[in-house]
Design a protein around this motif. Structure first.
Motif, PDB file in Angstrom:
ATOM      1  N   ASN A   1      -6.211 -10.757  -1.983  1.00 22.67           N
ATOM      2  CA  ASN A   1      -6.384  -9.529  -2.756  1.00 22.67           C
ATOM      3  C   ASN A   1      -6.739  -9.903  -4.189  1.00 22.67           C
ATOM      4  OD1 ASN A   1      -6.322  -6.753  -3.469  1.00 22.67           O
ATOM      5  ND2 ASN A   1      -4.409  -7.177  -4.513  1.00 22.67           N
TER       6      ASN A   1
ATOM      7  N   ALA B   1      -7.988   3.625   3.835  1.00 18.68           N
ATOM      8  CA  ALA B   1      -8.262   2.262   3.406  1.00 18.68           C
ATOM      9  C   ALA B   1      -9.759   2.040   3.315  1.00 18.68           C
ATOM     10  CB  ALA B   1      -7.647   1.280   4.402  1.00 18.68           C
TER      11      ALA B   1
ATOM     12  N   THR C   1      -1.190  -0.830  -1.291  1.00 21.26           N
ATOM     13  CA  THR C   1      -1.230  -2.277  -1.103  1.00 21.26           C
ATOM     14  C   THR C   1      -2.657  -2.810  -1.169  1.00 21.26           C
ATOM     15  OG1 THR C   1      -1.443  -2.197   1.302  1.00 21.26           O
ATOM     16  CG2 THR C   1       0.790  -2.149   0.419  1.00 21.26           C
TER      17      THR C   1
ATOM     18  N   GLY D   1      -1.326  -1.766   4.527  1.00 19.18           N
ATOM     19  CA  GLY D   1      -0.280  -0.860   4.069  1.00 19.18           C
ATOM     20  C   GLY D   1       1.087  -1.077   4.668  1.00 19.18           C
TER      21      GLY D   1
ATOM     22  N   THR E   1       1.015  -6.863   1.612  1.00 17.11           N
ATOM     23  CA  THR E   1       1.475  -5.873   2.583  1.00 17.11           C
ATOM     24  C   THR E   1       2.912  -5.486   2.272  1.00 17.11           C
ATOM     25  OG1 THR E   1       1.620  -5.292   4.919  1.00 17.11           O
ATOM     26  CG2 THR E   1       2.277  -7.527   4.320  1.00 17.11           C
TER      27      THR E   1
ATOM     28  N   ALA F   1      -4.620   1.243   1.357  1.00 14.23           N
ATOM     29  CA  ALA F   1      -4.791  -0.198   1.189  1.00 14.23           C
ATOM     30  C   ALA F   1      -6.268  -0.557   1.116  1.00 14.23           C
ATOM     31  CB  ALA F   1      -4.134  -0.936   2.353  1.00 14.23           C
TER      32      ALA F   1
END
Length: 135
Positions: free
Chosen positions: A92, A14, A74, A78, A108, A46
């Motif tokens: 996001n 991530a 994601t 995650g 998520t 993610a």
């Protein structure tokens, strides 16, 4: 803040944390880097945290999160493996995509309670913001 692009070749990765331990809190992280999975095995990737057991609050992802190898992808967090997990006040704004039998989700995937989170709908990229989670 993270401005670095990350290439994930193994199990999780991530913009900030690949694996979050239980009873921990991630707060106020902002990711601008692109996160790309290039490995041959599936992975969880993610914008903020790959696999999590704690709480994630007040985070934003601007980066593109993508995989071509059947992974879970994601925007924020995650995969959560505890019913005590929480994703709260996160946004996001990056695109999220997974190919070859992968799964892509804006905030998520599993396990967390989601409160007051938003995402830009990647499919149309028209600036429409969608709400995710109870208030």
């Amino acid at each position: 803040m993270n401005y670095v692009d990350v290439t994930v070749t193994d199990r999780q990765g991530a913009g900030f944390i690949g694996y979050q331990s239980s009873n921990s809190v991630i707060d106020g992280c902002v990711n601008y880097g692109d996160i790309t999975h290039t490995g041959t095995n599936t992975a969880t990737i993610a914008g903020i945290v790959g696999m999590y057991y704690g709480k994630t609050r007040n985070c934003i992802n601007y980066g593109t999160i993508s995989s071509a190898n059947g992974s879970l992808v994601t925007g924020i967090a995650g995969d959560g493996y505890s019913r005590d997990t929480l994703i709260e006040n996160c946004i996001n704004l990056g695109s999220v995509s997974a190919s070859r039998n992968g799964t892509s989700v804006e905030i998520t995937y599993d396990g967390a309670e989601v409160k007051n989170c938003y995402y830009r709908e990647s499919a149309t990229n028209d600036g429409v913001y969608k709400y995710a989670g109870a208030t």
